[in-house]
Design a protein around this motif. Sequence first.
Motif, PDB file in Angstrom:
ATOM      1  N   ARG A  53       0.837  -1.186   0.000  1.00 43.61           N
ATOM      2  CA  ARG A  53       0.000   0.000   0.000  1.00 43.61           C
ATOM      3  C   ARG A  53       0.881   1.248   0.000  1.00 43.61           C
ATOM      4  N   SER A  54       0.424   2.297  -0.688  1.00 37.64           N
ATOM      5  CA  SER A  54       1.150   3.560  -0.668  1.00 37.64           C
ATOM      6  C   SER A  54       1.359   4.005   0.778  1.00 37.64           C
ATOM      7  N   TYR A 105      -0.445   0.964  -3.908  1.00 37.78           N
ATOM      8  CA  TYR A 105      -1.889   0.980  -4.166  1.00 37.78           C
ATOM      9  C   TYR A 105      -2.648   1.600  -2.989  1.00 37.78           C
ATOM     10  N   GLY A 106      -3.833   2.105  -3.300  1.00 29.97           N
ATOM     11  CA  GLY A 106      -4.733   2.549  -2.248  1.00 29.97           C
ATOM     12  C   GLY A 106      -4.670   4.011  -1.880  1.00 29.97           C
ATOM     13  N   TYR A 107      -3.854   4.820  -2.552  1.00 30.03           N
ATOM     14  CA  TYR A 107      -3.751   6.222  -2.155  1.00 30.03           C
ATOM     15  C   TYR A 107      -4.991   6.990  -2.615  1.00 30.03           C
ATOM     16  N   LYS A 115      -6.722   3.837 -10.375  1.00 29.26           N
ATOM     17  CA  LYS A 115      -6.724   2.780  -9.355  1.00 29.26           C
ATOM     18  C   LYS A 115      -7.197   1.461  -9.951  1.00 29.26           C
ATOM     19  N   GLN A 119      -5.081  -1.892 -10.422  1.00 29.41           N
ATOM     20  CA  GLN A 119      -5.545  -3.084  -9.730  1.00 29.41           C
ATOM     21  C   GLN A 119      -5.548  -4.268 -10.692  1.00 29.41           C
ATOM     22  N   THR A 146      -4.798  -4.198   5.734  1.00 25.43           N
ATOM     23  CA  THR A 146      -5.996  -3.452   5.353  1.00 25.43           C
ATOM     24  C   THR A 146      -6.804  -4.296   4.369  1.00 25.43           C
ATOM     25  N   LEU A 148      -7.334  -3.612   1.337  1.00 29.24           N
ATOM     26  CA  LEU A 148      -6.590  -3.672   0.076  1.00 29.24           C
ATOM     27  C   LEU A 148      -5.454  -4.687   0.138  1.00 29.24           C
ATOM     28  N   ASP A 149      -4.824  -4.825   1.307  1.00 32.35           N
ATOM     29  CA  ASP A 149      -3.783  -5.843   1.462  1.00 32.35           C
ATOM     30  C   ASP A 149      -4.387  -7.241   1.305  1.00 32.35           C
TER      31      ASP A 149
END
Length: 229
Positions: A53-54, A105-107, A115, A119, A146, A148-149
């Motif tokens: 993740r960013s 990712y995820g910012y 995004k 992805q 998270t 996203l993780d």
Amino acid sequence: MAEQNNSNPAPDAIVDEARRALGWAHTARFRTTASQLDQLPQTELPEIAFVGRSNAGKSTAINTLTQQKRLAFASKTPGRTQHINLFDLGPKMVPNAIFADLPGYGYAAVARGAKLRWQKVMADYLDVRRSLVGVVLMVDSRLGFTDLDHQLMSFVAPRVGNGSVKLLVLLTKSDKLNRAESNAALESAQAVLGELATDEADVGVALFSALKKSGIDDAAKVLYSWVHG
């Protein structure tokens, strides 16, 4: 981090092993960059992907592992870097491995379209990249996994499950935690990873701090073992 074997090497052997692994990581040098999978070179070299993740400290961790200050680009604006960057390792004329730095990712400030595009690029990369042998997932130790993780892990879970790809989770910024918090972060991560692979040697987790230079030796040894056995 999962045990690699049941033997207990002598301290000098452990030091030599770490020195060899770090020396190998230090050979990393830029190879190419690509914004699409079909732009990546096809190669037989074993490839290790770094994802996270960013703001999880991915670029900093790569630079720390390779002992190079600016190998991986750490943008001041998280989420801005939207390319896959490849780095060769090993002898200059005959590299023996590749590091792949995937976009963070995820910012929140990144446009929704970008995004979704990235992805899909990462999902496809983790699913079909033939030369991929291992994934290093950076997770902020203060936040844990998270959503996203978890989504990222779902992309690579089938290949980890069948033993074709190994996974190492580095709990970054661990210098921000006290001992009790560090133990809790490790236990929580181990619980998440517990059912991901049939062979526990295929999945590892470790605390990592670029600031304190902790966890670097162990991480380097794991990556070296993925390539050299």
